[in-house]
Design an enzyme around this catalytic site. Structure first.
Site, PDB file in Angstrom:
ATOM      1  N   SER A  16    -122.659 -21.603  45.844  1.00  0.00           N
ATOM      2  CA  SER A  16    -121.834 -22.454  46.700  1.00  0.00           C
ATOM      3  C   SER A  16    -122.253 -23.924  46.552  1.00  0.00           C
ATOM      4  O   SER A  16    -122.297 -24.436  45.434  1.00  0.00           O
ATOM      5  CB  SER A  16    -121.961 -21.970  48.143  1.00  0.00           C
ATOM      6  OG  SER A  16    -120.960 -22.514  48.943  1.00  0.00           O
TER       7      SER A  16
ATOM      8  N   ARG B 227    -118.809 -23.349  63.115  1.00  0.00           N
ATOM      9  CA  ARG B 227    -119.395 -22.235  62.388  1.00  0.00           C
ATOM     10  C   ARG B 227    -118.449 -21.037  62.339  1.00  0.00           C
ATOM     11  O   ARG B 227    -118.326 -20.367  61.324  1.00  0.00           O
ATOM     12  CB  ARG B 227    -120.718 -21.831  63.044  1.00  0.00           C
ATOM     13  CG  ARG B 227    -121.381 -20.634  62.402  1.00  0.00           C
ATOM     14  CD  ARG B 227    -121.743 -20.907  60.960  1.00  0.00           C
ATOM     15  NE  ARG B 227    -122.601 -19.871  60.404  1.00  0.00           N
ATOM     16  CZ  ARG B 227    -123.071 -19.881  59.175  1.00  0.00           C
ATOM     17  NH1 ARG B 227    -122.748 -20.867  58.358  1.00  0.00           N
ATOM     18  NH2 ARG B 227    -123.840 -18.925  58.732  1.00  0.00           N
TER      19      ARG B 227
ATOM     20  N   ASP C 160    -113.620 -13.985  46.323  1.00  0.00           N
ATOM     21  CA  ASP C 160    -113.995 -15.292  46.871  1.00  0.00           C
ATOM     22  C   ASP C 160    -112.793 -16.227  46.811  1.00  0.00           C
ATOM     23  O   ASP C 160    -112.398 -16.667  45.734  1.00  0.00           O
ATOM     24  CB  ASP C 160    -115.166 -15.857  46.053  1.00  0.00           C
ATOM     25  CG  ASP C 160    -115.672 -17.184  46.601  1.00  0.00           C
ATOM     26  OD1 ASP C 160    -115.038 -17.752  47.508  1.00  0.00           O
ATOM     27  OD2 ASP C 160    -116.718 -17.655  46.109  1.00  0.00           O
TER      28      ASP C 160
ATOM     29  N   HIS D 226    -116.772 -14.979  49.610  1.00  0.00           N
ATOM     30  CA  HIS D 226    -117.674 -16.029  49.137  1.00  0.00           C
ATOM     31  C   HIS D 226    -119.142 -15.664  49.368  1.00  0.00           C
ATOM     32  O   HIS D 226    -120.014 -15.982  48.558  1.00  0.00           O
ATOM     33  CB  HIS D 226    -117.332 -17.340  49.850  1.00  0.00           C
ATOM     34  CG  HIS D 226    -118.143 -18.510  49.418  1.00  0.00           C
ATOM     35  ND1 HIS D 226    -118.183 -18.922  48.105  1.00  0.00           N
ATOM     36  CD2 HIS D 226    -118.950 -19.354  50.108  1.00  0.00           C
ATOM     37  CE1 HIS D 226    -118.984 -19.979  48.013  1.00  0.00           C
ATOM     38  NE2 HIS D 226    -119.462 -20.253  49.219  1.00  0.00           N
ATOM     39  N   ASP D 227    -119.417 -14.988  50.487  1.00  0.00           N
ATOM     40  CA  ASP D 227    -120.796 -14.626  50.828  1.00  0.00           C
ATOM     41  C   ASP D 227    -121.435 -13.645  49.844  1.00  0.00           C
ATOM     42  O   ASP D 227    -122.641 -13.395  49.939  1.00  0.00           O
ATOM     43  CB  ASP D 227    -120.844 -14.017  52.238  1.00  0.00           C
ATOM     44  CG  ASP D 227    -121.231 -15.048  53.287  1.00  0.00           C
ATOM     45  OD1 ASP D 227    -121.625 -16.168  52.889  1.00  0.00           O
ATOM     46  OD2 ASP D 227    -121.135 -14.739  54.484  1.00  0.00           O
TER      47      ASP D 227
END
Lengths: 210, 400
Positions: B167, B237, B333, B366-367
């Site tokens: 990232s 968040r 992602d 994405h994680d």
């Protein structure tokens, strides 16, 4: 996207790979298109100490190549060669893949642009067994070496050795070497004129120069 | 979401201490040795907090720099002193792991603008004696990389064996390769991009507006007023967290399941598990992260477009590079999609660079780069081994 059937046990170097490798100078900068699981590239890195890169269509193949320490990207011979600059590599290798491309002539032109030398291996559609199947059975040839039916084959642009040599002439490429091989990838150890090879060779490896 | 009174004061103290005097290693650069920033300002004195793992070999040829993502920190493979949680990339970095600390010397530094010991908005401004807040100049990815290069200088390392990160960490990897090509032997940008897209910027702006809309933000001066914009930061968040997951993984994990109840309540409680989960993510985040840091670091990502310093031509960023690249993306992602990684690969091909590119099948969004994805580990291990051979150092499991 190497479409020849696997003929060897693991660890053994395939016959056509050995022939291709013999045409690559030690330490050359090499691009191998159609890297499959990286067997040829790995052989070249180990035996010829090349600075090797690969392009492979299947993601599974690419991941396998990178996991064994080879520099390989996912890509398509028809689309992605345009990204490379002129003379980017000493040798560009296209093994058993040309017949599966959409535009073989355009691909050949790109190979000759990005590589100072080009090694191409192709199956010979004019092999006598194929001729016999067409002549006597009236069916599209299916052999041990080319095992697909006409409706599921990825090989959409077959040619004979003669056809290929003709294409090279059209592209102004010099054929520096041509080696006829059996289906198993062994050299055919006879000196014969072209028309004989065009019948008895199941595949051939060409070394080309612009 | 917690009211400020619910945030343990002790935890805030820990955070404040970590910003000034971190538990990790630290290098302080005096005012005479400032850091030149892209904004045209000079930052000094300044400091950089970092952790190391493993042993630097005599030739100093086995150093790997790990770059962390937006809300990451230097505790890549050791306990985070604020949360007490294990390192954020222990699956990747550690003894016997793909980045084997029995073999390599691993460095990870808190980014410039962060809040765990490297100079950031929570650091005391020596001119005023109070935290910088918004008086800190805006930071860029290149500034972060510059600060890391100064750290690497300080450690006496000329060439890094590898720079690796996911990232925003991957953005730093690309910047490293472009700014210091001779100092990076191998580069591994994972789930990254050479620029932040309009969509990326949009999500960040939502987060920043949430923070700045919190009355406790107070123009960025909340630390002096001893309040915290926890609600705003938690909402930021929550919004961001959604972008880190795929629709499929959310659906698998939560579906439309209800949280501790049989029926809908016809109200605005957290009826759904996903709501409860996101609120929890927001709440725990504010305990470990500084709101102004969130503004600065997201801004740095938004400003990132590597081609810009190269006349808008991305391949120029890698002209004549000898670095070996391994670019990696994940199928699900959508925040840093495969197409952005491919853009990088295309640019590298245009200069005939040594590049591997792997897209890994994962439904976790994405994680994925932080999670247990065996194919990623195999690829990294293979790539590192190949790079070690090329560098002439033994790979893990091989004799010197």
């Amino acid at each position: 996207m190497n479409l020849a059937p696997r003929q060897t046990r693991t660890g053994e170097v395939r016959g056509d790979h050995r022939v291709v490798a013999s045409l690559v100078p030690i330490g050359a900068r090499v691009l191998d298109i159609g890297s499959e699981d990286g067997a040829l590239l790995d052989h070249l890195v180990r035996q010829r100490q090349v600075d090797g890169r690969g392009v492979e269509l299947s993601q599974v193949g690419v991941n396998r190549c990178v996991a064994r320490g080879l520099s390989v990207i996912q890509g398509d011979a028809d689309k992605d060669l345009a990204d490379y600059p002129n003379d980017a590599f000493d040798v560009v290798i296209l093994s058993q893949t040309l017949q599966a491309t959409r535009e073989p002539k355009k691909v050949m032109r790109e190979l000759l642009r990005i590589g100072k030398q080009v090694v191409v291996s192709i199956p010979n559609f004019a092999h006598w067994r194929n001729r016999m199947q067409l002549l006597f059975r009236g069916r599209m040839p299916v052999t041990k070496y080319l095992p697909y039916e006409w409706y599921d084959t990825p090989n959409i642009h077959f040619c004979s050795l003669r056809d290929f040599v003709e294409l090279c002439r059209e592209l102004d490429a010099d054929v520096e070497k041509a080696i006829a091989l059996s289906g198993r990838g062994n050299k055919i150890p006879v000196n014969a004129p072209w028309w004989v090879w065009n019948i008895v060779a199941e595949q051939a490896v060409f070394l080309l120069k612009r | 979401m917690p009211a400020d009174s619910n945030t343990p004061a002790a935890l805030n103290d820990v955070k404040a201490n970590e910003a000034e005097t971190p538990s990790s290693r630290l290098v302080r650069f005096p005012a005479e040795d400032p850091l030149e920033l892209d904004s045209g300002t000079r930052l000094g004195p300044w400091q950089i907090a970092y952790e190391t793992y493993g042993t630097l070999n005599a030739e100093k040829s086995n150093a790997i720099l790990v770059c962390h993502a937006l809300t990451g920190d230097q505790y890549v493979a050791s306990t985070n002193p604020v949360t007490g949680k294990p390192g954020w990339w222990q699956l990747m970095v550690g003894p016997g792991k793909p980045i084997d600390t029995d073999h390599y010397f691993v460095i990870c530094a808190n980014v410039l603008g962060g809040c765990l010991g490297t100079t950031g908005p929570a650091t005391i401004n020596p001119e005023t004696g109070t935290p910088y807040g918004l008086d800190l100049p805006v930071i860029t990815i290149r500034d972060m990389v510059r600060s890391q290069a100064r750290l690497v200088d300080h450690l006496g390392i000329e060439t890094l064996f590898a720079v690796i990160g996911g990232s925003m960490g991957g953005m730093q990897v690309l910047q490293w390769a472009a700014s210091y090509p001779d100092r990076v032997f191998a580069a591994v940008p994972i789930a990254a991009a050479a620029r932040h897209t309009s969509q990326n910027i949009a999500f960040h702006e939502v987060g920043r507006q949430a923070i700045m809309a919190d009355p406790n933000w107070r123009g960025g001066n909340y630390i002096g007023d001893n309040v915290r914009p926890t609600k705003g930061l938690a909402v930021a968040r929550m919004a961001a967290h959604v972008t880190y997951m795929s629709d499929e993984s959310l659906h698998q994990k939560f579906g439309r399941n209800l949280q501790d109840r049989e029926n809908l309540t016809f109200g605005f409680d957290a009826d759904f598990q996903i709501e409860s989960y996101l609120r929890h993510q927001g709440m725990t985040f504010v305990d470990r992260f500084d709101a102004n840091s969130y503004l600065y670091v997201t801004r740095a990502m938004d400003y990132f477009d590597l081609s810009q310093e190269f006349d808008g031509v991305l391949p120029n960023a890698f002209e004549k590079t000898a670095t070996r690249f391994c670019v990696m993306s994940f199928t699900s992602d959508w925040l840093f999609p495969t197409s952005e990684s491919r853009r990088v690969v295309k640019a590298l091909n245009a200069v005939a660079a040594n590049v591997s590119f792997v897209e890994i099948e994962s439904d976790r969004g994405h994680d994925s780069f932080l999670l247990d994805v065996p194919e990623m580990f195999e690829t990294i291990q293979g790539f590192m081994t190949g790079a070690a051979h090329a560098r002439g150092i033994p790979a893990p499991g091989e004799k010197a």
